[in-house]
Design a protein around this motif. Sequence first.
Motif, mmCIF file in Angstrom:
data_model
loop_
_atom_site.group_PDB
_atom_site.id
_atom_site.type_symbol
_atom_site.label_atom_id
_atom_site.label_comp_id
_atom_site.label_asym_id
_atom_site.label_seq_id
_atom_site.Cartn_x
_atom_site.Cartn_y
_atom_site.Cartn_z
ATOM 1 N N PRO A 28 0.834 -1.208 0.000
ATOM 2 C CA PRO A 28 0.000 0.000 0.000
ATOM 3 C C PRO A 28 0.871 1.262 0.000
ATOM 4 C CG PRO A 28 0.026 -1.019 2.174
ATOM 5 C CD PRO A 28 0.710 -1.970 1.255
ATOM 6 N N PRO A 29 0.617 2.202 -0.916
ATOM 7 C CA PRO A 29 1.515 3.353 -1.041
ATOM 8 C C PRO A 29 1.181 4.560 -0.166
ATOM 9 C CG PRO A 29 -0.031 3.297 -2.881
ATOM 10 C CD PRO A 29 -0.334 2.098 -2.035
ATOM 11 N N GLY A 30 -0.002 4.580 0.472
ATOM 12 C CA GLY A 30 -0.476 5.796 1.138
ATOM 13 C C GLY A 30 0.430 6.372 2.208
ATOM 14 N N ASP A 31 0.830 5.557 3.183
ATOM 15 C CA ASP A 31 1.680 6.054 4.262
ATOM 16 C C ASP A 31 3.036 6.504 3.726
ATOM 17 O OD1 ASP A 31 -0.134 5.812 6.308
ATOM 18 O OD2 ASP A 31 0.499 3.816 6.915
ATOM 19 N N VAL A 32 3.573 5.751 2.769
ATOM 20 C CA VAL A 32 4.845 6.114 2.145
ATOM 21 C C VAL A 32 4.704 7.447 1.415
ATOM 22 C CG1 VAL A 32 6.461 5.509 0.299
ATOM 23 C CG2 VAL A 32 5.761 3.770 1.951
ATOM 24 N N ARG A 33 3.581 7.616 0.693
ATOM 25 C CA ARG A 33 3.339 8.872 -0.024
ATOM 26 C C ARG A 33 3.364 10.072 0.920
ATOM 27 N NH1 ARG A 33 -1.921 8.934 -0.338
ATOM 28 N NH2 ARG A 33 -2.174 10.823 0.888
ATOM 29 N N ASN A 34 2.686 9.956 2.052
ATOM 30 C CA ASN A 34 2.629 11.053 3.018
ATOM 31 C C ASN A 34 4.010 11.395 3.571
ATOM 32 O OD1 ASN A 34 -0.146 11.650 2.935
ATOM 33 N ND2 ASN A 34 -0.624 9.959 4.313
ATOM 34 N N VAL A 35 4.826 10.377 3.792
ATOM 35 C CA VAL A 35 6.176 10.601 4.312
ATOM 36 C C VAL A 35 7.063 11.249 3.251
ATOM 37 C CG1 VAL A 35 8.269 9.417 5.113
ATOM 38 C CG2 VAL A 35 6.042 8.822 6.085
ATOM 39 N N LEU A 36 6.954 10.780 2.002
ATOM 40 C CA LEU A 36 7.705 11.400 0.901
ATOM 41 C C LEU A 36 7.343 12.883 0.775
ATOM 42 C CD1 LEU A 36 7.460 8.650 -1.879
ATOM 43 C CD2 LEU A 36 9.560 9.387 -0.736
ATOM 44 N N ALA A 37 6.059 13.181 0.860
ATOM 45 C CA ALA A 37 5.609 14.575 0.763
ATOM 46 C C ALA A 37 6.157 15.409 1.916
ATOM 47 C CB ALA A 37 4.082 14.632 0.742
ATOM 48 N N GLN A 71 1.491 19.755 -3.498
ATOM 49 C CA GLN A 71 0.028 19.760 -3.492
ATOM 50 C C GLN A 71 -0.519 18.828 -4.582
ATOM 51 O OE1 GLN A 71 -1.584 23.724 -3.758
ATOM 52 N NE2 GLN A 71 -3.696 23.027 -3.770
ATOM 53 N N MET A 72 0.142 18.835 -5.735
ATOM 54 C CA MET A 72 -0.278 17.960 -6.833
ATOM 55 C C MET A 72 -0.061 16.492 -6.451
ATOM 56 S SD MET A 72 1.183 17.861 -10.749
ATOM 57 C CE MET A 72 2.750 17.109 -10.273
ATOM 58 N N PHE A 73 1.081 16.198 -5.845
ATOM 59 C CA PHE A 73 1.412 14.830 -5.428
ATOM 60 C C PHE A 73 0.393 14.310 -4.419
ATOM 61 C CE2 PHE A 73 4.130 11.815 -2.919
ATOM 62 C CZ PHE A 73 4.411 10.932 -3.940
ATOM 63 N N GLN A 74 -0.091 15.218 -3.550
ATOM 64 C CA GLN A 74 -1.041 14.844 -2.501
ATOM 65 C C GLN A 74 -2.501 14.979 -2.950
ATOM 66 O OE1 GLN A 74 0.308 13.077 -0.293
ATOM 67 N NE2 GLN A 74 0.571 14.263 1.573
ATOM 68 N N HIS A 75 -2.734 15.466 -4.168
ATOM 69 C CA HIS A 75 -4.104 15.702 -4.631
ATOM 70 C C HIS A 75 -4.924 14.414 -4.671
ATOM 71 C CE1 HIS A 75 -7.462 17.371 -6.844
ATOM 72 N NE2 HIS A 75 -7.364 16.390 -7.726
ATOM 73 N N ASN A 135 -0.360 8.271 -4.867
ATOM 74 C CA ASN A 135 -0.544 6.815 -4.804
ATOM 75 C C ASN A 135 -0.464 6.198 -6.195
ATOM 76 O OD1 ASN A 135 -0.899 7.000 -2.070
ATOM 77 N ND2 ASN A 135 -3.047 6.422 -2.056
ATOM 78 N N LEU A 136 -1.122 6.855 -7.164
ATOM 79 C CA LEU A 136 -1.134 6.347 -8.537
ATOM 80 C C LEU A 136 0.272 6.388 -9.146
ATOM 81 C CD1 LEU A 136 -4.424 8.038 -9.806
ATOM 82 C CD2 LEU A 136 -4.113 5.633 -9.175
ATOM 83 N N ILE A 137 1.009 7.468 -8.856
ATOM 84 C CA ILE A 137 2.375 7.586 -9.376
ATOM 85 C C ILE A 137 3.272 6.494 -8.784
ATOM 86 C CG2 ILE A 137 4.448 9.037 -9.426
ATOM 87 C CD1 ILE A 137 2.587 11.478 -9.543
ATOM 88 N N ALA A 187 10.831 1.993 -6.631
ATOM 89 C CA ALA A 187 9.876 3.060 -6.958
ATOM 90 C C ALA A 187 9.994 4.214 -5.966
ATOM 91 C CB ALA A 187 8.459 2.502 -6.956
ATOM 92 N N ILE A 188 10.116 3.888 -4.694
ATOM 93 C CA ILE A 188 10.262 4.916 -3.651
ATOM 94 C C ILE A 188 11.560 5.698 -3.855
ATOM 95 C CG2 ILE A 188 10.564 5.311 -1.163
ATOM 96 C CD1 ILE A 188 8.820 2.766 -0.735
ATOM 97 N N GLN A 189 12.636 4.994 -4.188
ATOM 98 C CA GLN A 189 13.925 5.651 -4.415
ATOM 99 C C GLN A 189 13.846 6.632 -5.578
ATOM 100 O OE1 GLN A 189 16.357 2.160 -4.945
ATOM 101 N NE2 GLN A 189 16.813 1.947 -2.758
ATOM 102 N N GLU A 190 13.176 6.219 -6.654
ATOM 103 C CA GLU A 190 13.049 7.099 -7.821
ATOM 104 C C GLU A 190 12.179 8.313 -7.505
ATOM 105 O OE1 GLU A 190 14.798 6.856 -10.637
ATOM 106 O OE2 GLU A 190 15.776 5.180 -9.605
ATOM 107 N N MET A 191 11.082 8.098 -6.775
ATOM 108 C CA MET A 191 10.221 9.219 -6.398
ATOM 109 C C MET A 191 10.927 10.159 -5.431
ATOM 110 S SD MET A 191 7.572 9.341 -8.123
ATOM 111 C CE MET A 191 7.124 10.837 -7.262
#
Length: 330
Positions: free
Chosen positions: A57-66, A77-81, A96-98, A112-116
């Motif tokens: 699941p990417p959600g928690d990782v997404r929030n931390v990356l942001a 803002q776009m990443f979190q949209h 999440n989609l990215i 994927a996380i490293q590239e983002m």
Amino acid sequence: MGKKTSLPKIVIIGGGTGLPVLLRGLKLFPVDITAIVTVADDGGSSGRLRNEMDIPPPGDVRNVLAALSDVEPLIEQMFQHRFAKTNELSGHSLGNLILAAMTSITGDFVHAIQEMSKVLNVRGKVLPAANQSVVLHAELEDGSFISGESKIPYSGKKIKRVFLTPENIKPLSETIHAIREADLIVIGPGSLYTSILPNLLVPGVGEEVCKARAKKVYICNIMTQAGETLDYSASDHVKAIYDHMDCSFMNTILVNSEDIPSHIQLRYKEEFAKPVHFDIDRLKEMGLNVLQDEIVSHEGAYIRHDTKKVASILYELLINETETKIYRKQ
């Protein structure tokens, strides 16, 4: 040429909303940050992508990356949209989609996380607790069981213990290395049973934290949480972690010393939540160094940890610890 000095290393373990709040303040300090993030989430956009694409699941990782990103506010803002219209994208966040797309392209969630992280100019390293989806289960005090991180808080029953499946979960070698090399390890803040323990229960992770030479700090939640920590004191939080780990490993606990305004308490009462009772004497009996400070931030009707204040306290602990290590070596 003078010898290049390396930054002090801090590892933070958690998930949910608590971890990103803390990281936003900490990234402003000269520290080497590694955030270890839970992969037990199975609700919302994360749960859908997890099921449809067979990825963590990417959600928690997404929030931390942001939170750790250093980009223009509009890019973050776009990443979190989150798409709101009633179509196939409804409820999904773009980030999440990215991350899902990048996992599909690279064939690996960690890659994927490293590239983002490069794209978002992330200050630090973000590591999932495992490079696979895990399922969180709870055994309740009446002997019944419930499966799924998103369902556990709604059982209406007291949690006895939580555990993960499958049994053959492997920790990342980078995670183990980061824990071993850390100067300070921070647990929390975050939901006790659904954000913090799912990280420590990954085979090898909890054991390494227990054995690590670094000092360990627990940032205690400010409010209790219905379905997880109803009526829990601070020592109850610590005991639950110790019971799951089979070791007493924390050195310091950071607790709030500020009164919560009555109108906010009233708002939380509707959710069957109230301020955590900080039983200082009991915490000291458990061998913990207790740090008390005004660490509350009021965001509308909600309570959060004051990111700048907590980050400043952690940085001071980190500097004290690294200076002590240098002194010991001399």
